[in-house]
Design a protein around this motif. Structure first.
Motif, PDB file in Angstrom:
ATOM      1  N   ASN A  54       1.204   1.716   6.431  1.00 56.82           N
ATOM      2  CA  ASN A  54      -0.007   0.873   6.457  1.00 56.82           C
ATOM      3  C   ASN A  54       0.173  -0.316   7.403  1.00 56.82           C
ATOM      4  OD1 ASN A  54       1.697  -0.745   5.022  1.00 56.82           O
ATOM      5  ND2 ASN A  54       0.431  -0.882   3.186  1.00 56.82           N
ATOM      6  N   ASN A  85      -7.756  -4.034   8.431  1.00 50.30           N
ATOM      7  CA  ASN A  85      -8.275  -4.385   7.106  1.00 50.30           C
ATOM      8  C   ASN A  85      -9.135  -3.252   6.544  1.00 50.30           C
ATOM      9  OD1 ASN A  85      -6.984  -6.836   7.249  1.00 50.30           O
ATOM     10  ND2 ASN A  85      -8.775  -7.919   8.042  1.00 50.30           N
ATOM     11  N   ARG A  88      -6.601  -0.230   5.710  1.00 48.88           N
ATOM     12  CA  ARG A  88      -5.730  -0.477   4.561  1.00 48.88           C
ATOM     13  C   ARG A  88      -6.447  -0.265   3.232  1.00 48.88           C
ATOM     14  NH1 ARG A  88      -2.639  -5.702   6.925  1.00 48.88           N
ATOM     15  NH2 ARG A  88      -0.900  -4.614   7.909  1.00 48.88           N
ATOM     16  N   GLN A  89      -7.783  -0.363   3.252  1.00 45.65           N
ATOM     17  CA  GLN A  89      -8.517  -0.090   2.011  1.00 45.65           C
ATOM     18  C   GLN A  89      -8.290   1.350   1.557  1.00 45.65           C
ATOM     19  OE1 GLN A  89     -12.616  -1.308   1.957  1.00 45.65           O
ATOM     20  NE2 GLN A  89     -12.226  -3.123   3.194  1.00 45.65           N
ATOM     21  N   PHE A  95       4.329  -2.128  -5.139  1.00 50.11           N
ATOM     22  CA  PHE A  95       5.586  -2.748  -4.721  1.00 50.11           C
ATOM     23  C   PHE A  95       6.604  -2.764  -5.855  1.00 50.11           C
ATOM     24  CE2 PHE A  95       2.094  -4.527  -2.319  1.00 50.11           C
ATOM     25  CZ  PHE A  95       2.570  -4.571  -1.012  1.00 50.11           C
ATOM     26  N   PHE A 101      -1.331 -11.117  -8.752  1.00 49.65           N
ATOM     27  CA  PHE A 101      -1.719 -12.490  -8.447  1.00 49.65           C
ATOM     28  C   PHE A 101      -1.627 -13.304  -9.738  1.00 49.65           C
ATOM     29  CE2 PHE A 101      -4.600  -9.941  -5.497  1.00 49.65           C
ATOM     30  CZ  PHE A 101      -3.648  -9.908  -4.488  1.00 49.65           C
ATOM     31  N   LEU A 117     -14.424  -7.236  -0.593  1.00 50.17           N
ATOM     32  CA  LEU A 117     -14.434  -6.339   0.561  1.00 50.17           C
ATOM     33  C   LEU A 117     -15.519  -5.273   0.480  1.00 50.17           C
ATOM     34  CD1 LEU A 117     -10.574  -5.864   0.818  1.00 50.17           C
ATOM     35  CD2 LEU A 117     -12.014  -7.471   2.072  1.00 50.17           C
ATOM     36  N   ARG A 161      -4.866  -1.860  -9.750  1.00 48.34           N
ATOM     37  CA  ARG A 161      -5.439  -2.701  -8.694  1.00 48.34           C
ATOM     38  C   ARG A 161      -5.545  -1.918  -7.392  1.00 48.34           C
ATOM     39  NH1 ARG A 161      -2.195  -8.042  -6.917  1.00 48.34           N
ATOM     40  NH2 ARG A 161      -0.678  -6.466  -6.284  1.00 48.34           N
ATOM     41  N   MET A 165      -9.428   0.307  -5.178  1.00 46.83           N
ATOM     42  CA  MET A 165      -9.976   0.380  -3.823  1.00 46.83           C
ATOM     43  C   MET A 165     -10.292   1.828  -3.429  1.00 46.83           C
ATOM     44  SD  MET A 165     -10.381  -2.667  -2.868  1.00 46.83           S
ATOM     45  CE  MET A 165     -10.781  -2.487  -1.131  1.00 46.83           C
TER      46      MET A 165
ATOM     47  N   ALA B 119       0.641  -8.048  -0.878  1.00 43.50           N
ATOM     48  CA  ALA B 119      -0.247  -7.353  -1.807  1.00 43.50           C
ATOM     49  C   ALA B 119      -1.701  -7.511  -1.383  1.00 43.50           C
ATOM     50  CB  ALA B 119      -0.045  -7.880  -3.226  1.00 43.50           C
ATOM     51  N   ALA B 120      -2.081  -8.732  -0.991  1.00 44.16           N
ATOM     52  CA  ALA B 120      -3.472  -8.983  -0.613  1.00 44.16           C
ATOM     53  C   ALA B 120      -3.829  -8.251   0.675  1.00 44.16           C
ATOM     54  CB  ALA B 120      -3.710 -10.481  -0.451  1.00 44.16           C
ATOM     55  N   ARG B 121      -2.942  -8.327   1.667  1.00 44.99           N
ATOM     56  CA  ARG B 121      -3.222  -7.674   2.946  1.00 44.99           C
ATOM     57  C   ARG B 121      -3.284  -6.158   2.777  1.00 44.99           C
ATOM     58  NH1 ARG B 121      -3.072 -10.244   7.690  1.00 44.99           N
ATOM     59  NH2 ARG B 121      -4.572  -8.602   8.075  1.00 44.99           N
ATOM     60  N   THR B 122      -2.454  -5.640   1.877  1.00 47.68           N
ATOM     61  CA  THR B 122      -2.429  -4.203   1.639  1.00 47.68           C
ATOM     62  C   THR B 122      -3.750  -3.708   1.048  1.00 47.68           C
ATOM     63  OG1 THR B 122      -0.052  -4.220   1.334  1.00 47.68           O
ATOM     64  CG2 THR B 122      -1.233  -2.398   0.351  1.00 47.68           C
ATOM     65  N   LEU B 123      -4.397  -4.583   0.269  1.00 50.51           N
ATOM     66  CA  LEU B 123      -5.691  -4.201  -0.302  1.00 50.51           C
ATOM     67  C   LEU B 123      -6.794  -4.220   0.756  1.00 50.51           C
ATOM     68  CD1 LEU B 123      -5.421  -6.227  -3.613  1.00 50.51           C
ATOM     69  CD2 LEU B 123      -5.568  -3.738  -3.454  1.00 50.51           C
ATOM     70  N   GLY B 124      -6.487  -4.795   1.917  1.00 50.31           N
ATOM     71  CA  GLY B 124      -7.471  -4.850   2.996  1.00 50.31           C
ATOM     72  C   GLY B 124      -8.052  -6.238   3.225  1.00 50.31           C
ATOM     73  N   MET B 125      -7.500  -7.233   2.521  1.00 52.43           N
ATOM     74  CA  MET B 125      -8.016  -8.592   2.702  1.00 52.43           C
ATOM     75  C   MET B 125      -7.531  -9.160   4.037  1.00 52.43           C
ATOM     76  SD  MET B 125      -7.456  -9.833  -1.239  1.00 52.43           S
ATOM     77  CE  MET B 125      -7.679 -11.570  -0.993  1.00 52.43           C
TER      78      MET B 125
END
Lengths: 257, 215
Positions: A54, A85, A88-89, A95, A101, A117, A161, A165, B119-125
């Motif tokens: 990715n 971006n 990656r969706q 991980f 978060f 998004l 999470r 997506m 994690a955030a970038r991987t979601l597409g943010m």
């Protein structure tokens, strides 16, 4: 895209840091619904390779294609950002250290990206969060904060999470390595369930038993190359390469001791 | 100690304390704005902005705040900057403390685990979305206490503007010493009022920190 276009196609991947080559010309094609495990000693480049898919760790050479779209396209910064971006969706990632978060509830963790998004309404996002949490058996924890969860529960939320997506492929980067042994099974169960739903998965793992029981194909990596690949029955029972045999023997000894 | 005299003049010191409070509040606001901009520059993808941010921090942390104030207030008119003493005090101190706050804010941002960005970038943010929704909310909690240290230093630092004749706590003490010849009493009065201001500010920061932890 015609029938011959591979689902996920990695061509001549290379990566080096200065003169240190960590990935030396790896090509891999994955079919839709296929489950591939990558095993190998630490430092073999398997995580780096996974993170290149990715473009989290960009390759220095080679191409990654997902359903006829090049992931690591060379573009001017702004266009690249927009492109990556979007791409990656479609590529979920889980991980080793969960990376939930901490300032958001379980619900907030799952709804943040879809709301931002995909423009989901609060109601739709909530419904989505409930569906995905149900899928990983965490629906009853929807209003908990991450700090209130065990490691295994955190990882299940992290999987939900990523699933929210609606990705085409899921990447697992040692998803159970940071967990206490008694918590590994609940995460494995979730991954098995995804396998039974024909989710395309690439799994970097140290758990040979899990890889053997779930995966269609196993890659053994060492020093930046794929030493051997094949169905788990061959790789685990009857490997061709001396390096593979050594690794598996050492690994089994490690597990027993 | 001449307590009668202290009782007689303390209302004037209270008035001066208000000036110190005003100075402190305005300086804090300007400092935070400069700090936010400075941190954004220091963390920019573009080398030019990183250079600007670094230059700002090293320039203003590398020279005495008093020289900066003098330069602005006395030297300013020579290059067409006309400010009254209070304005020069706020602007000079604000830009100065902003350099320290730049490093505080930047430190809090880079202290947030890299895995959060991944994690955030991987979601597409996007980079911006990641910063706004994932990194900054976490960094904000981390920066409250160290910013409190900056604000504590800033409040005491407002004493410097006495040197450009802003009628705040320190300057007022000096003025009354001139007419009463009682430096001990006058500086005691000023010092006590500084302590009250700093105590209240400290409590406010501790409250904000607690609040951020619960939320």
């Amino acid at each position: 895209m015609n029938d011959k276009t591979p689902f996920l196609d990695i061509r001549h991947a290379r990566k080096s840091y200065g003169s240190l080559e960590v990935i030396k010309d790896i090509s891999l094609t994955v079919d839709r619904g296929e489950i591939v495990a990558i095993i190998g000693p630490s430092g073999s480049g398997k995580s780096t390779f996974l993170r290149a898919i990715n473009d989290l760790d960009p390759l220095t050479g080679g191409e990654v294609w997902l359903e006829g779209t090049q992931v690591n396209k060379k573009l001017p910064h702004r266009q690249y950002e927009k492109h990556i971006n979007q791409v990656r969706q479609d590529i979920g990632m889980v991980f080793q250290h969960f990376n939930l978060f901490p300032h958001l509830s379980v619900r907030g963790n799952i709804t943040l990206a879809p709301k931002m998004l995909k423009g989901l309404s609060d109601a739709d996002a909530n419904k989505l969060a409930e569906e995905q949490l149900d899928r990983v058996g965490m629906l009853d924890r929807i209003d908990f904060m991450p700090s209130q969860l065990s490691g295994g529960q955190k990882q299940r939320v992290a999987i939900a999470r990523a699933l929210a997506m609606k990705p085409k492929v899921m990447l697992f980067d040692e998803a159970t390595s940071a967990l206490d042994p008694e918590l590994v099974e609940e995460v494995n169960q979730v991954m098995k369930k995804l396998a039974s739903e024909h989710m395309t998965m690439i799994i970097v793992t140290h758990e040979m038993g899990f890889a053997e029981s779930v995966c269609d194909r196993v890659l053994f990596m060492d020093q930046g190359v794929v030493v051997e690949e094949g169905p788990p029955s061959v790789i685990f029972r009857n490997p061709e390469s001396e390096r593979t045999r050594n690794f598996l023997r050492k690994h089994l000894e490690g597990v027993r001791s | 100690m001449d307590t009668d005299l202290m009782l007689k003049v303390y209302p004037f010191f209270l008035k001066a304390a208000w000036v110190t409070i005003e100075l402190s509040l305005l300086t804090t606001i300007l400092g935070l704005a400069c700090g936010a901009l400075g941190a954004a520059a220091r963390l920019s993808r573009l080398a030019f902005f990183r250079f600007l941010g670094t230059a700002y921090v090293s320039l203003f942390r590398g020279t005495p705040a008093l020289i900066q104030l003098f330069l602005l207030y006395f030297g300013g008119p020579q290059i067409g900057i006309q400010l009254d003493a209070f304005q020069a005090g706020v602007i000079g101190l604000g830009i100065n403390i902003g350099a320290y706050m730049t490093e505080t804010i930047r430190g809090a941002i880079i202290a947030v685990d890299k895995g959060q960005t991944e994690a955030a970038r991987t979601l597409g943010m996007s980079r911006f979305q990641t910063m706004a929704r994932v990194i900054l909310p976490q960094a904000a909690r981390l920066m409250i206490r160290p910013l409190g240290v900056n604000i504590n230093a800033l409040i005491k630092g407002t004493a410097l503007v006495a040197a450009i004749s802003v009628v705040e706590l320190t300057y007022t003490a000096q003025r009354y010493i001139g007419s009463t010849y009682k430096p001990f009493e006058m500086f005691m009065l000023s010092g006590a009022l500084y302590m009250v201001i700093i105590y209240v500010a400290g409590r406010a920061i501790a409250w904000a920190d607690r609040k951020a932890r619960i939320a």
